[in-house]
Scaffold this motif. Structure first.
Motif, PDB file in Angstrom:
ATOM      1  N   VAL A  61      -2.681  -4.366  -0.689  1.00 12.56           N
ATOM      2  CA  VAL A  61      -2.005  -3.348  -1.512  1.00 12.56           C
ATOM      3  C   VAL A  61      -0.528  -3.689  -1.674  1.00 12.56           C
ATOM      4  O   VAL A  61       0.047  -3.558  -2.766  1.00 12.56           O
ATOM      5  N   GLN A  62       0.089  -4.160  -0.591  1.00 12.52           N
ATOM      6  CA  GLN A  62       1.505  -4.521  -0.655  1.00 12.52           C
ATOM      7  C   GLN A  62       1.718  -5.732  -1.566  1.00 12.52           C
ATOM      8  O   GLN A  62       2.647  -5.750  -2.386  1.00 12.52           O
ATOM      9  N   LEU A  63       0.872  -6.741  -1.449  1.00  9.93           N
ATOM     10  CA  LEU A  63       1.033  -7.952  -2.243  1.00  9.93           C
ATOM     11  C   LEU A  63       0.831  -7.696  -3.729  1.00  9.93           C
ATOM     12  O   LEU A  63       1.510  -8.289  -4.573  1.00  9.93           O
ATOM     13  N   THR A  64      -0.098  -6.829  -4.063  1.00  5.46           N
ATOM     14  CA  THR A  64      -0.359  -6.527  -5.473  1.00  5.46           C
ATOM     15  C   THR A  64       0.563  -5.450  -6.016  1.00  5.46           C
ATOM     16  O   THR A  64       0.515  -5.142  -7.208  1.00  5.46           O
ATOM     17  N   ASP A  65       1.394  -4.886  -5.152  1.00  4.94           N
ATOM     18  CA  ASP A  65       2.348  -3.851  -5.564  1.00  4.94           C
ATOM     19  C   ASP A  65       1.638  -2.700  -6.284  1.00  4.94           C
ATOM     20  O   ASP A  65       2.083  -2.223  -7.335  1.00  4.94           O
ATOM     21  N   ASP A  66       0.517  -2.259  -5.689  1.00  6.57           N
ATOM     22  CA  ASP A  66      -0.254  -1.157  -6.259  1.00  6.57           C
ATOM     23  C   ASP A  66       0.384   0.163  -5.833  1.00  6.57           C
ATOM     24  O   ASP A  66       0.091   0.705  -4.764  1.00  6.57           O
ATOM     25  N   ALA A  67       1.277   0.689  -6.668  1.00  2.00           N
ATOM     26  CA  ALA A  67       2.018   1.894  -6.311  1.00  2.00           C
ATOM     27  C   ALA A  67       1.106   3.102  -6.173  1.00  2.00           C
ATOM     28  O   ALA A  67       1.337   3.982  -5.331  1.00  2.00           O
ATOM     29  N   ALA A  68       0.060   3.180  -7.006  1.00  2.00           N
ATOM     30  CA  ALA A  68      -0.849   4.325  -6.935  1.00  2.00           C
ATOM     31  C   ALA A  68      -1.578   4.369  -5.601  1.00  2.00           C
ATOM     32  O   ALA A  68      -1.794   5.446  -5.035  1.00  2.00           O
ATOM     33  N   ALA A  69      -1.965   3.203  -5.083  1.00  2.00           N
ATOM     34  CA  ALA A  69      -2.653   3.166  -3.794  1.00  2.00           C
ATOM     35  C   ALA A  69      -1.682   3.304  -2.626  1.00  2.00           C
ATOM     36  O   ALA A  69      -2.003   3.914  -1.611  1.00  2.00           O
ATOM     37  N   ARG A  70      -0.495   2.752  -2.772  1.00  2.86           N
ATOM     38  CA  ARG A  70       0.478   2.720  -1.676  1.00  2.86           C
ATOM     39  C   ARG A  70       1.032   4.099  -1.350  1.00  2.86           C
ATOM     40  O   ARG A  70       1.202   4.461  -0.181  1.00  2.86           O
ATOM     41  N   GLY A  71       1.331   4.899  -2.368  1.00  4.40           N
ATOM     42  CA  GLY A  71       1.929   6.191  -2.093  1.00  4.40           C
ATOM     43  C   GLY A  71       3.367   6.065  -1.646  1.00  4.40           C
ATOM     44  O   GLY A  71       4.018   5.024  -1.851  1.00  4.40           O
ATOM     45  N   ILE A 101       0.174  11.042   3.824  1.00  2.13           N
ATOM     46  CA  ILE A 101       0.216   9.626   4.206  1.00  2.13           C
ATOM     47  C   ILE A 101      -0.660   8.788   3.269  1.00  2.13           C
ATOM     48  O   ILE A 101      -0.283   7.687   2.884  1.00  2.13           O
ATOM     49  N   LEU A 102      -1.829   9.290   2.902  1.00  6.27           N
ATOM     50  CA  LEU A 102      -2.712   8.606   1.972  1.00  6.27           C
ATOM     51  C   LEU A 102      -2.490   9.137   0.563  1.00  6.27           C
ATOM     52  O   LEU A 102      -2.379  10.348   0.356  1.00  6.27           O
ATOM     53  N   SER A 103      -2.440   8.226  -0.386  1.00  7.97           N
ATOM     54  CA  SER A 103      -2.330   8.631  -1.790  1.00  7.97           C
ATOM     55  C   SER A 103      -3.693   9.083  -2.299  1.00  7.97           C
ATOM     56  O   SER A 103      -4.729   8.855  -1.659  1.00  7.97           O
ATOM     57  N   ALA A 104      -3.707   9.731  -3.461  1.00 12.15           N
ATOM     58  CA  ALA A 104      -4.970  10.165  -4.053  1.00 12.15           C
ATOM     59  C   ALA A 104      -5.867   8.972  -4.353  1.00 12.15           C
ATOM     60  O   ALA A 104      -7.083   9.029  -4.159  1.00 12.15           O
ATOM     61  N   ALA A 105      -5.283   7.870  -4.828  1.00 15.72           N
ATOM     62  CA  ALA A 105      -6.074   6.690  -5.148  1.00 15.72           C
ATOM     63  C   ALA A 105      -6.709   6.088  -3.898  1.00 15.72           C
ATOM     64  O   ALA A 105      -7.891   5.721  -3.900  1.00 15.72           O
ATOM     65  N   MET A 106      -5.947   5.976  -2.827  1.00 19.05           N
ATOM     66  CA  MET A 106      -6.491   5.429  -1.590  1.00 19.05           C
ATOM     67  C   MET A 106      -7.535   6.368  -1.001  1.00 19.05           C
ATOM     68  O   MET A 106      -8.556   5.918  -0.456  1.00 19.05           O
TER      69      MET A 106
END
Length: 434
Positions: free
Chosen positions: A133-143, A385-390
């Motif tokens: 998630v960090q490497l792909t810079d997935d902001a929706a998953a990262r929260g 702590i967890l985003s909606a996507a995660m």
């Protein structure tokens, strides 16, 4: 207190529970048609029932049919049912004659090796998912949660095994007293306790309050103390005579005591599941023990109410989820979830000297995540702590891994002998037959 103040809404809540019973029946029917364990149908249809009704009738009508006070009552009933069911489950896991403290030495070693494997590798795969998630810079998953808290929460969610759902699958397939079933259940209970401690540490990292972890450790000590005191009280002659003479009252009081211990632990930062398990282990066991029938009555009540938890979880989990979770995120979550639990559990069982086929069977069972996963994910999302996507990705992973269990066990059963029953005696009568 909110539940007590909502007593005028009890008839409304009873009507909702009747609807839940119909949903559970439909889920079981659908699961049988699909040749799945019935609990998979209960979980899937229960999770989808609330969001589907919301989409069908709209929010105003949905909230009119299920106002907050009624939902709180139904949620309380759902949690009580979960506690009652787990009391019976933990009591069934008691090994040896009445008075024995737990499994044999071989069982403990087997469960220890399995627990290490089934916990350590999934924790690592959780870190791998966070790294992706960090490497792909997935902001929706990262929260927006701090990275240490987010990483620990995802790792915990990847490591749990669903004790209630696993128990239902073992019961339906007649595996509760097999070697694979006993080891998987013992390990799952330990992992649940460790995972909840790690969950508390994640919340502390997110809030900057390390006192929460100390409070959870105190809750464990308090739960052990209360369960031990209850077990000692139930072993007295007066208590045994009362259980024989007034079985319904004994079941009511035991259920109330278990609920009090479980909810107290929850209020102190631990999970009610662990409190229920402690009480179940503490109740005296054996075929000649009057409390065995009492626990059975409590457990049957819980089993009838557990589907309510799925419906309540569906409303809480999926109501506000956005469609931001990518299919790539979901695929990675499912793949890493299966990889961590499967390889970790298999390696742990093999380290204990279990044969390859039995180790594979245990790994399949340990990959069941349903209910406990939903509890952890819901709590992590509520804590911010967890985003909606995660949350959505982890929820799909829980459903997929649980649905895989039945077909994989069927595949293992083809052309093989039935699962071997564990030789350790479960009751006094069985001990005499050894």
């Amino acid at each position: 207190m909110d539940v007590l103040n909502s007593w005028p809404r009890i008839p409304h809540a009873v009507a909702v529970l009747c609807v839940v019973a119909v949903i559970a029946f439909a889920g079981r029917w659908a699961a049988r048609v699909a040749r799945q364990p019935v609990v998979v149908g209960e979980v899937t249809l229960g999770l989808l029932a609330g969001p589907a009704a919301l989409a069908l009738v709209g929010r105003p009508a949905f909230e009119a049919a299920l106002p907050d006070q009624v939902l709180h009552l139904v949620a309380f009933v759902a949690e009580a049912g979960l506690v009652f069911y787990l009391v019976g489950l933990a009591h069934e896991l008691r090994a040896g004659p009445p008075g024995a403290s737990g499994p044999s030495g071989a069982d403990r070693r087997g469960a220890t090796a399995l627990t290490v494997g089934a916990l350590a590798l999934p924790l690592l795969t959780g870190l791998l998912l966070v790294g992706w998630v960090q490497l792909t810079d997935d902001a929706a998953a990262r929260g927006t949660a701090p990275l240490p808290a987010f990483a620990l929460m995802v790792s915990v969610a990847m490591s749990v095994t669903a004790v209630p759902v696993l128990a239902r699958i073992l019961t339906e397939r007649g595996m509760s007293r097999t070697t694979a079933g006993r080891l998987a259940m013992t390990s799952a209970l330990v992992i649940d306790a460790v995972a909840w401690l790690l969950f508390t540490a994640s919340v502390a990292l997110a809030s900057g309050e390390a006192a929460g972890l100390v409070r959870s450790l105190a809750a464990v000590a308090l739960g052990i103390g209360c369960a031990t005191a209850l077990g000692l009280a139930l072993r007295t002659g007066t208590a045994r005579r009362a259980a024989k003479r007034f079985p319904a009252l004994a079941a009511l009081l035991l259920g109330a005591a278990a609920l009090a211990v479980a909810l107290t632990m929850k209020d102190l930062g631990m999970t009610a599941i662990l409190g229920a398990a402690m009480v179940g282990f503490a109740v005296p066991g054996g075929e000649s023990e009057p409390w065995t029938r009492t626990v059975s009555a409590v457990s049957r009540t819980g089993r009838a109410l557990v589907p309510t938890f799925f419906v309540v979880s569906g409303i809480a989990l999926l109501d506000d989820v956005s469609p931001a979770a990518s299919w790539t995120l979901i695929a990675w979550t499912v793949a890493l979830g299966c990889l961590g639990k499967g390889l970790g559990s298999y390696a742990g069982a093999r380290l204990d000297g279990r044969p390859p086929r039995l180790a594979v069977r245990i790994a399949v069972l340990m990959n069941t995540r349903g209910l406990t996963e939903l509890v952890v994910v819901q709590a992590g999302y509520a804590a911010g702590i967890l985003s909606a996507a995660m949350m959505l990705a982890l929820t799909v992973m829980a459903l997929v891994t649980t649905a895989m269990t039945g077909p994989l066990l069927d595949l293992l059963d083809r052309g093989s002998d039935p699962p071997r029953v564990e030789p350790v005696p479960l009751t006094t009568t069985e001990s005499g037959r050894r």
